[in-house]
Design a protein around this motif. Sequence first.
Motif, PDB file in Angstrom:
ATOM      1  N   GLY A  36      -0.292  -2.640  -5.349  1.00 24.58           N
ATOM      2  CA  GLY A  36      -0.944  -2.428  -4.067  1.00 24.58           C
ATOM      3  C   GLY A  36      -1.954  -0.957  -4.505  1.00 24.58           C
ATOM      4  N   SER A  37      -2.657  -0.675  -3.471  1.00 16.52           N
ATOM      5  CA  SER A  37      -3.459   0.297  -2.846  1.00 16.52           C
ATOM      6  C   SER A  37      -3.187   1.265  -3.364  1.00 16.52           C
ATOM      7  CB  SER A  37      -4.249   0.211  -1.641  1.00 16.52           C
ATOM      8  OG  SER A  37      -5.612  -1.236  -2.311  1.00 16.52           O
ATOM      9  N   ARG A  92      -7.567  -1.431   3.678  1.00 14.14           N
ATOM     10  CA  ARG A  92      -6.872  -2.168   2.713  1.00 14.14           C
ATOM     11  C   ARG A  92      -6.132  -3.339   2.480  1.00 14.14           C
ATOM     12  NH1 ARG A  92      -7.245   3.229  -1.219  1.00 14.14           N
ATOM     13  NH2 ARG A  92      -8.573   4.248  -0.471  1.00 14.14           N
ATOM     14  N   VAL A 105      -5.070   2.061   5.439  1.00 15.82           N
ATOM     15  CA  VAL A 105      -4.289   1.484   5.652  1.00 15.82           C
ATOM     16  C   VAL A 105      -5.200  -0.103   5.881  1.00 15.82           C
ATOM     17  CG1 VAL A 105      -1.817   0.402   5.835  1.00 15.82           C
ATOM     18  CG2 VAL A 105      -2.351   2.670   5.369  1.00 15.82           C
ATOM     19  N   CYS A 158       0.992  -1.183  -0.275  1.00 16.16           N
ATOM     20  CA  CYS A 158      -0.234  -0.348   0.008  1.00 16.16           C
ATOM     21  C   CYS A 158       0.971   1.279   0.158  1.00 16.16           C
ATOM     22  CB  CYS A 158      -0.823   0.149   1.196  1.00 16.16           C
ATOM     23  SG  CYS A 158      -1.743   1.223   0.912  1.00 16.16           S
TER      24      CYS A 158
END
Length: 81
Positions: free
Chosen positions: A58-59, A78, A75, A38
């Motif tokens: 990742g996000s 996700r 965070v 992330c």
Amino acid sequence: MARVGVEQSLSDIQEALQQRGYDIVQLKQEQDASGCDCCVISGQDQNMMGMQDAQTQGSVINAHGMSADEVCQQVDQRIQQ
């Protein structure tokens, strides 16, 4: 624990995520995002030149207008998905 890339200017968010046990990588260059689960960006220079080259699978969380706690919650959500 998950690896989270965080822009250098977001030191309060870096500290909050470290306290939650995340492995933090400072995003100094675009390639620093590779291997992160992330990434958290400030949103100030997001896609400035209109390029869409993805550096991470990742996000990506835009922290603009969010508190450190709100970003940590994003965070957490996700990473757990």
